[in-house]
Design an enzyme around this catalytic site. Structure first.
Site, PDB file in Angstrom:
ATOM      1  N   HIS A 163       0.808  -1.228   0.000  1.00  0.00           N
ATOM      2  CA  HIS A 163       0.000   0.000   0.000  1.00  0.00           C
ATOM      3  C   HIS A 163       0.840   1.276   0.000  1.00  0.00           C
ATOM      4  O   HIS A 163       0.296   2.357  -0.107  1.00  0.00           O
ATOM      5  CB  HIS A 163      -0.916   0.035   1.232  1.00  0.00           C
ATOM      6  CG  HIS A 163      -0.174   0.299   2.510  1.00  0.00           C
ATOM      7  ND1 HIS A 163       0.529  -0.675   3.173  1.00  0.00           N
ATOM      8  CD2 HIS A 163       0.010   1.444   3.212  1.00  0.00           C
ATOM      9  CE1 HIS A 163       1.097  -0.145   4.238  1.00  0.00           C
ATOM     10  NE2 HIS A 163       0.804   1.131   4.297  1.00  0.00           N
TER      11      HIS A 163
HETATM   12  C1  UD1 Z   1      -2.048   4.851   6.270  1.00  0.00           C
HETATM   13  C2  UD1 Z   1      -0.795   5.269   7.036  1.00  0.00           C
HETATM   14  C3  UD1 Z   1       0.273   4.199   6.905  1.00  0.00           C
HETATM   15  C4  UD1 Z   1      -0.248   2.829   7.301  1.00  0.00           C
HETATM   16  C5  UD1 Z   1      -1.501   2.541   6.485  1.00  0.00           C
HETATM   17  C6  UD1 Z   1      -2.097   1.189   6.845  1.00  0.00           C
HETATM   18  C7  UD1 Z   1      -0.284   7.681   7.139  1.00  0.00           C
HETATM   19  C8  UD1 Z   1       0.592   8.743   6.606  1.00  0.00           C
HETATM   20  N1  UD1 Z   1      -0.221   6.496   6.486  1.00  0.00           N
HETATM   21  O1  UD1 Z   1      -1.736   4.822   4.879  1.00  0.00           O
HETATM   22  O2  UD1 Z   1       1.354   4.534   7.787  1.00  0.00           O
HETATM   23  O3  UD1 Z   1       0.736   1.854   7.057  1.00  0.00           O
HETATM   24  O4  UD1 Z   1      -2.459   3.571   6.717  1.00  0.00           O
HETATM   25  O5  UD1 Z   1      -3.256   0.933   6.132  1.00  0.00           O
HETATM   26  O6  UD1 Z   1      -1.004   7.906   8.089  1.00  0.00           O
HETATM   27  N2  UD1 Z   1      -9.170   4.652   2.127  1.00  0.00           N
HETATM   28  C9  UD1 Z   1     -10.378   3.990   2.016  1.00  0.00           C
HETATM   29  N3  UD1 Z   1     -10.948   3.493   3.129  1.00  0.00           N
HETATM   30  C10 UD1 Z   1     -10.385   3.651   4.360  1.00  0.00           C
HETATM   31  C11 UD1 Z   1      -9.166   4.332   4.454  1.00  0.00           C
HETATM   32  C12 UD1 Z   1      -8.559   4.811   3.335  1.00  0.00           C
HETATM   33  O7  UD1 Z   1     -10.916   3.830   0.916  1.00  0.00           O
HETATM   34  O8  UD1 Z   1     -10.966   3.180   5.359  1.00  0.00           O
HETATM   35  C13 UD1 Z   1      -8.535   5.213   0.925  1.00  0.00           C
HETATM   36  C14 UD1 Z   1      -8.442   6.735   1.030  1.00  0.00           C
HETATM   37  O9  UD1 Z   1      -9.514   7.339   0.407  1.00  0.00           O
HETATM   38  C15 UD1 Z   1      -7.137   7.070   0.362  1.00  0.00           C
HETATM   39  C16 UD1 Z   1      -6.340   5.783   0.441  1.00  0.00           C
HETATM   40  O10 UD1 Z   1      -7.205   4.740   0.855  1.00  0.00           O
HETATM   41  O11 UD1 Z   1      -7.322   7.386  -0.984  1.00  0.00           O
HETATM   42  C17 UD1 Z   1      -5.181   5.936   1.396  1.00  0.00           C
HETATM   43  O12 UD1 Z   1      -5.617   6.216   2.735  1.00  0.00           O
HETATM   44  P1  UD1 Z   1      -4.743   7.115   3.726  1.00  0.00           P
HETATM   45  O13 UD1 Z   1      -5.415   7.149   5.040  1.00  0.00           O
HETATM   46  O14 UD1 Z   1      -4.427   8.409   3.074  1.00  0.00           O
HETATM   47  O15 UD1 Z   1      -3.346   6.398   3.880  1.00  0.00           O
HETATM   48  P2  UD1 Z   1      -2.900   4.871   3.786  1.00  0.00           P
HETATM   49  O16 UD1 Z   1      -2.264   4.650   2.459  1.00  0.00           O
HETATM   50  O17 UD1 Z   1      -4.005   3.938   4.195  1.00  0.00           O
END
Ligand code: UD1
Length: 398
Positions: free
Chosen positions: A237
């Site tokens: 991810h």
């Molecule tokens: C975050 C953490 C990372 C951790 C990871 C585990 C930071 C900087 N990064 O990264 O350290 O290893 O989580 O999963 O805090 N999304 C969904 N549903 C959700 C959550 C996210 O669809 O429940 C989508 C969001 O819209 C976004 C993408 O996933 O586009 C990334 O989510 P984001 O919270 O920005 O960071 P992660 O890549 O999950």
């Protein structure tokens, strides 16, 4: 004493569960021993909000529902951090805790420690001192800032203590407590071992998205029938692996053409990664490969069960490197650096850094297949870290 602890994203939940349990235990004994009672509130920033990324972990790990949810949701880093700070400041002003406790390195960790420090509220960081040395990684920025501001830095291993000393953190702020995630692993080991791998696959498959992947025909069925067939697990991810097509496409080729030719590859897919595969027109290739078993994000016990019997793990996750170390699963870490060197082979662990260079991944993949499972237990990864965390806070001078 009043403590607010904070969670925001999936990897926080397995770290906070034992901490809350240790506070409850402390409170049970403090009535007899006249130790100070801890009033505790749990704040969820809401960075991860899907049921499979958040709520399911609360249920599975017995975490009480958050007292307050800031409902931050998705957004750029500045949006997530800024919105968290604005709403968390209101919580702190109203609740006036003595301490806030943050875990790990996600955006919630950074945002809440900065907010608390500006209000002169003490900050305790569980999992302090980890350093990848890579400041292009958002989590490294979160670690550096959080540790710089924390009053009490609780480290998972001795290498992390050394990192803090080198940065000039005063000795009295640092405590070596061990790895709190391993508390959760040990507590949930037997429950996970009882799960059926076939069931995990069947109930989490992204079947709607897999027109080519007929359940009846996939090797997943035979995997479960015999119970001892080899299989790989993949999780990915990190922006550095999934946000660029020129990096993601060759990794997908390697998986579909080489690993999947040897064994089924079970891939619980992160929302970010699914989004990027679709954006880069790679989704059809992924779904067309019958030996690539795409799953929704799976629960804690399910991942632990799969990890216990996997032939090999390919991952860019931090927590999985640690779990592979304790379980002994050979782990190819799809990164060029790690903030968790204690999990590497050269420190006695099960993991090797392979970055995203396909030749290196291929070479280490073959080596890992020849290696057996060698479980390791770094110092104080003993299942009792949470009690040491609570003790360190209660005994903090001043
Ligand atoms: C975050 C953490 C990372 C951790 C990871 C585990 C930071 C900087 N990064 O990264 O350290 O290893 O989580 O999963 O805090 N999304 C969904 N549903 C959700 C959550 C996210 O669809 O429940 C989508 C969001 O819209 C976004 C993408 O996933 O586009 C990334 O989510 P984001 O919270 O920005 O960071 P992660 O890549 O999950």
């Amino acid at each position: 004493m009043k403590i607010i602890s904070v969670v925001g994203a999936r990897p926080n939940f397995m770290k906070i569960a034992p901490f809350i349990r240790a506070i409850e235990q402390h409170n049970q004994t403090c009535a007899n021993e006249e130790k100070s009672y801890i009033e505790h509130l749990l704040v969820h920033t809401g960075q991860h909000y899907d049921v499979r990324m958040s709520e399911s972990f609360f249920q599975a790990l017995g975490i009480p529902a958050p007292d307050i949810n800031l409902e931050i949701g998705s957004g750029s880093h500045a949006e997530q951090v800024g919105n968290t700070m604005i709403t968390f400041e209101k919580v702190l002003t109203q609740e006036k805790p003595d301490w806030i406790v943050v875990v790990g390195d996600v955006n919630a960790t950074l945002a809440c420690s900065v907010t608390a420090k500006k209000l002169s509220i003490k900050v305790c960081h569980i999992e302090a001192g980890l350093r990848s040395g890579d400041e292009t990684m958002p989590e490294e920025i979160n670690r550096l800032v959080t540790d710089r501001l924390s009053d009490l830095l609780l480290t998972p291993d001795k290498l992390s203590m050394e990192n803090l000393r080198k940065e000039g953190v005063p000795e009295e702020k640092i405590r070596f407590v061990g790895n709190i995630m391993i508390d959760t692993l040990e507590r949930n080991r037997s429950q996970s071992a009882a799960l059926d791998i076939n069931r995990i696959i069947q109930s989490n498959r992204l079947t709607d998205a897999l027109p080519h992947n007929d359940k009846e025909e996939t090797p997943a069925t035979s995997l479960l029938e015999s119970g001892s067939n080899p299989y790989a697990i993949l999780t990915m991810h990190r922006p550095s692996n999934v946000d660029k097509k020129e990096i993601l496409a060759p990794i997908l080729n390697f998986l579909t053409e080489e690993v999947a030719a040897d064994m089924p590859v079970i891939w619980p897919i992160h929302p970010r990664t699914q989004k990027m595969l679709q954006q880069f027109d790679l989704w059809d290739k992924a779904t067309a490969c019958k030996n690539l078993i795409l799953l929704h994000p799976i629960g804690y016990h399910e991942m632990l069960r799969l990890n216990m019997s996997a032939t090999i793990m390919l991952t860019d996750s931090g927590g999985l490197q640690e779990e592979c170390c304790v379980l002994g699963t050979p782990c190819l870490t799809l990164r060029w650096n790690t903030e968790r060197p204690v999990t590497l082979k050269e420190h006695g662990g099960a993991s090797v850094l392979v970055g995203n260079n396909i030749n290196r991944i291929r070479e280490e993949y073959q080596t890992a297949l020849r290696a057996g499972r060698i479980p390791q237990r770094p110092e104080l990864w003993d299942g009792n870290t949470a009690n040491r965390c609570v003790e360190a806070i209660v005994n903090y001078p001043g």
